[in-house]
Design an enzyme around this catalytic site. Sequence first.
Site, PDB file in Angstrom:
ATOM      1  N   SER A   1       4.914   6.917   2.358  1.00 12.88           N
ATOM      2  CA  SER A   1       5.393   5.597   2.796  1.00 12.88           C
ATOM      3  C   SER A   1       4.768   4.505   1.931  1.00 12.88           C
ATOM      4  CB  SER A   1       4.990   5.322   4.247  1.00 12.88           C
ATOM      5  OG  SER A   1       5.464   6.318   5.118  1.00 12.88           O
TER       6      SER A   1
ATOM      7  N   ASN B   1       0.850  -1.188   0.000  1.00 15.35           N
ATOM      8  CA  ASN B   1       0.000   0.000   0.000  1.00 15.35           C
ATOM      9  C   ASN B   1       0.887   1.240   0.000  1.00 15.35           C
ATOM     10  OD1 ASN B   1      -2.441   1.553   0.302  1.00 15.35           O
ATOM     11  ND2 ASN B   1      -1.934   1.813   2.471  1.00 15.35           N
TER      12      ASN B   1
ATOM     13  N   HIS C   1       0.889   5.313   1.298  1.00 13.92           N
ATOM     14  CA  HIS C   1       0.182   6.190   2.237  1.00 13.92           C
ATOM     15  C   HIS C   1       0.870   7.559   2.256  1.00 13.92           C
ATOM     16  CE1 HIS C   1      -2.454   7.152   5.552  1.00 13.92           C
ATOM     17  NE2 HIS C   1      -1.410   7.637   6.208  1.00 13.92           N
TER      18      HIS C   1
ATOM     19  N   ASP D   1      -2.874   0.875   7.715  1.00 10.37           N
ATOM     20  CA  ASP D   1      -1.555   1.480   7.457  1.00 10.37           C
ATOM     21  C   ASP D   1      -0.508   0.922   8.424  1.00 10.37           C
ATOM     22  OD1 ASP D   1      -2.779   3.109   5.469  1.00 10.37           O
ATOM     23  OD2 ASP D   1      -3.458   4.470   7.029  1.00 10.37           O
TER      24      ASP D   1
HETATM   25  C1  GRF Z   1      -2.775   8.660  -2.612  1.00  8.86           C
HETATM   26  O1  GRF Z   1      -2.385   9.880  -2.056  1.00  8.86           O
HETATM   27  C2  GRF Z   1      -2.382   7.521  -1.710  1.00  8.86           C
HETATM   28  O2  GRF Z   1      -1.256   7.788  -0.944  1.00  8.86           O
HETATM   29  C3  GRF Z   1      -3.582   7.376  -0.817  1.00  8.86           C
HETATM   30  O3  GRF Z   1      -4.674   7.666  -1.634  1.00  8.86           O
HETATM   31  C4  GRF Z   1      -4.284   8.527  -2.688  1.00  8.86           C
HETATM   32  C5  GRF Z   1      -4.739   7.900  -3.964  1.00  8.86           C
HETATM   33  O4  GRF Z   1      -4.584   8.776  -5.052  1.00  8.86           O
HETATM   34  N1  GRF Z   1      -3.609   6.065  -0.215  1.00  8.86           N
HETATM   35  P1  GRF Z   1      -4.899   8.263  -6.533  1.00  8.86           P
HETATM   36  O5  GRF Z   1      -6.316   7.691  -6.538  1.00  8.86           O
HETATM   37  O6  GRF Z   1      -3.875   7.236  -6.905  1.00  8.86           O
HETATM   38  O7  GRF Z   1      -4.826   9.494  -7.381  1.00  8.86           O
END
Ligand code: GRF
Length: 188
Positions: free
Chosen positions: A135, A106, A108, A144
């Site tokens: 991260s 994932n 984050h 997370d």
């Molecule tokens: C990203 O900022 C990611 O870190 C978080 O959700 C957002 C997703 O953005 N988990 P996208 O849909 O890839 O534009």
Amino acid sequence: MKIAVFASGNGSNFQAIIDRIKDGYLKDEIVLVVVDKPDAYVIARAIKEGVNVFSFNPKDYRDKKTYEELILRKCRENKVEFIVLAGYMRLLGNTLLAAYPDKIINIHPSLLPAFKGKDAIGQAIAYGVKVMGVSIHYVNKEMDGGRIIAQKAFEVDECWSKEDIEAKIHQVEHELYPKVIKEIGEGL
Ligand code: GRF
């Protein structure tokens, strides 16, 4: 690796990864996009790129186990080897975690373990942090919470708006996620 990307929204990280496949940097293939919001923009992106989409509404299912079994079936039909969560706003249950041990990551938008959960950027701004970052971590049943694979930090300029910070976070994400996927793929 044959990859499934799970997303809930815009899908800019999906786009960044598939762009790096198309330019030859990544040797992987995105064979499936799993979406839990049937109106998410990532669906249009996936269709444009010719990637199979499985979209579902969790409310249509009795429980997480029921829809995850369906997701798992779609993953197996598409021979998915590795799962990349990219803005998938849902905790994974044991059905998927047990089927793909150490094969789910994932991204984050904070320097974990700080600012877990929703609106990590807003949380960090409210705290007044001067260094922010991104991260990438393995996924476990905690939000997370899994072991961190990579992080990238940057200093926050005093005059940046929330939009400026979000743009910077996305720029970092779009570089870091393909890099980590490449390293993991080459290490398999
Ligand atoms: C990203 O900022 C990611 O870190 C978080 O959700 C957002 C997703 O953005 N988990 P996208 O849909 O890839 O534009």
